[in-house]
Write a protein that holds these residues in place. Structure first.
Motif, short mmCIF file in Angstrom:
data_model
loop_
_atom_site.label_atom_id
_atom_site.label_comp_id
_atom_site.label_asym_id
_atom_site.label_seq_id
_atom_site.Cartn_x
_atom_site.Cartn_y
_atom_site.Cartn_z
N ARG A 120 0.83 -1.20 0.00
CA ARG A 120 0.00 0.00 0.00
C ARG A 120 0.86 1.26 0.00
O ARG A 120 0.55 2.24 -0.66
N ASN A 238 -6.54 5.65 -8.75
CA ASN A 238 -6.47 4.26 -8.29
C ASN A 238 -5.13 3.67 -8.71
O ASN A 238 -4.68 3.89 -9.83
N ASP A 302 -14.96 3.38 -5.86
CA ASP A 302 -14.47 2.32 -4.98
C ASP A 302 -15.16 0.99 -5.20
O ASP A 302 -14.51 -0.07 -5.22
N ALA A 303 -16.46 1.02 -5.37
CA ALA A 303 -17.21 -0.22 -5.52
C ALA A 303 -16.77 -0.98 -6.77
O ALA A 303 -16.66 -2.21 -6.77
N GLU A 304 -16.49 -0.24 -7.83
CA GLU A 304 -16.04 -0.87 -9.07
C GLU A 304 -14.58 -1.32 -8.95
O GLU A 304 -14.22 -2.40 -9.42
N TRP A 305 -13.77 -0.50 -8.30
CA TRP A 305 -12.36 -0.86 -8.13
C TRP A 305 -12.19 -2.08 -7.24
O TRP A 305 -11.20 -2.82 -7.34
N ALA A 306 -13.17 -2.33 -6.38
CA ALA A 306 -13.11 -3.50 -5.51
C ALA A 306 -13.07 -4.80 -6.32
O ALA A 306 -12.52 -5.81 -5.86
N THR A 307 -13.62 -4.78 -7.52
CA THR A 307 -13.57 -5.98 -8.36
C THR A 307 -12.14 -6.25 -8.83
O THR A 307 -11.76 -7.40 -9.05
N GLU A 309 -9.45 -5.49 -6.98
CA GLU A 309 -8.80 -6.05 -5.79
C GLU A 309 -9.19 -7.51 -5.59
O GLU A 309 -8.37 -8.34 -5.20
N ALA A 310 -10.44 -7.84 -5.88
CA ALA A 310 -10.89 -9.23 -5.75
C ALA A 310 -10.19 -10.12 -6.77
O ALA A 310 -9.82 -11.28 -6.47
N GLU A 313 -6.79 -11.13 -5.62
CA GLU A 313 -6.79 -12.28 -4.70
C GLU A 313 -6.68 -13.59 -5.47
O GLU A 313 -5.94 -14.50 -5.09
#
Length: 350
Positions: A120, A238, A302-307, A309-310, A313
């Motif tokens: 980060r 981002n 953020d909600a779209e960027w979370a995909t 980050e997922a 993983e």
């Protein structure tokens, strides 16, 4: 009395001979040629002025004629992708690069450069290497490769997109031809990005001619420093990684030839380089967002960027599934992330 005269005469001759030997020996030592190295960095000339040149200049001055390092910039002696082999066979003596870009034949090379969401902040790199065990793993990995010694790792800037057109959603990334690092490009291709490999010095012209739509190679500090801010007017806030991981390496034979006091001096120079980048990038990333004037900032919600980050993983899982040191490194990254999240602000927010 005669014996005393003979003794003193012989002693005087011996002292004169010894003095003569000393007088002759001293100039000989100083006249010997210094150890000379050729070090090539991944960075072009404008960027190298910050990421490596101050440390090499300081080393050369402090070495006081015993050793001199000649600094070469990106692709100046050999292409970046051939740096490892050139160092291994002794064409060059040392390298500053990430493992990924120079195609290091070690299993941990995938973590060099930008491994998606591995960090980060810039300090995460030093913490991971020198507190959480990555340095020992890197030493182990390069210890199995003939001819190259890994010396030290440090952090650079975060990985943002700087583009010709604004990026405000993941849909905007699709089909974009982007200059980036090998592992980062492999990951970004999952979102329709088309990774492009070019010599570093050709990137700006490639953007101007339309060969590239953008760059995912740096933060905003480098965009301004190397001129990319003049041809890519948009910066996506981002990022896919908080810090680039780069290292210093040396040809093992040449490193072993260096006296211990100069080895220590070079280690201090590397630490100086790492420290300079920490404050130079940290200050630049904030200041140029606010005061730069050349680049408009855009953000993917953020909600779209979370995909993204997922998906990272899943990418981590795939790398860890290859086993061995890769699995160990991914586990260290996960443990570290968990620790930072539990520690809370300022280590992690949200």
């Amino acid at each position: 009395m005669q014996n005393r005269r003979d003794f003193l005469k012989k002693a005087g001759m011996a002292s004169a001979a010894a003095a003569g030997t000393t007088a002759l020996a001293t100039p000989y030592v100083h006249a010997q040629s210094p150890i000379r190295w050729r070090l090539q960095t991944y960075a072009g000339a404008a960027l190298a002025e910050h990421v490596v040149k101050p440390a090499i200049d300081a080393f050369n001055k402090a070495a006081n004629g015993e050793m001199e390092i000649e600094l070469y910039y990106a692709d100046q002696l050999v292409p970046t992708g051939e740096l490892f082999r050139a160092m291994q066979n002794g064409t060059i003596d040392a390298v500053q690069s990430d493992d990924d870009s120079m195609a290091a034949p070690v299993d941990v090379s995938v973590f060099g450069g930008y491994f998606p969401f591995a960090t980060r902040y810039s300090l995460d790199v030093q913490a991971l290497f020198y507190k959480h065990g990555l340095a020992e793993i890197w030493e182990e990995a390069y210890g199995e490769v003939e001819g190259v010694t890994w010396l030290s790792a440090g952090s650079w800037d975060p990985c943002h997109f700087n583009t010709k057109e604004p990026i405000k959603s993941l849909e905007d990334l699709k089909g974009k031809r982007v200059f980036t690092f090998p592992t980062a490009g492999k990951f970004l291709s999952r979102f329709g990005v088309v990774p492009v490999t070019l010599p570093w010095e050709d990137v700006e012209v490639a953007v101007q001619t339309g060969e590239l739509d953008g760059i995912a190679w740096s933060g905003i500090t480098e965009d301004y420093t190397v001129g990319w801010a003049d041809v890519t007017p948009y910066l996506l806030t981002n990022n896919i990684c908080g810090a680039w991981v780069g290292s210093f390496f040396a040809n093992s034979d040449r490193w072993n030839e260096v006296p211990d006091h100069l080895k220590q001096l070079f280690r201090l120079a590397m630490d100086s380089s790492h420290y300079y980048r920490l404050h130079w990038y940290w200050a630049g990333e904030a200041d140029l967002r606010v005061n730069g004037g050349k680049m408009e900032l855009t953000t993917i919600p953020d909600a779209e960027w979370a995909t993204v980050e997922a998906e990272a993983e899943k990418f981590w899982d795939e790398i860890a599934a290859e086993g061995g040191r890769k699995e160990r490194v991914v586990q260290i990254l996960r443990n570290y992330r968990s620790l930072m999240q539990k520690a809370g602000p300022p280590y992690r927010y949200g």
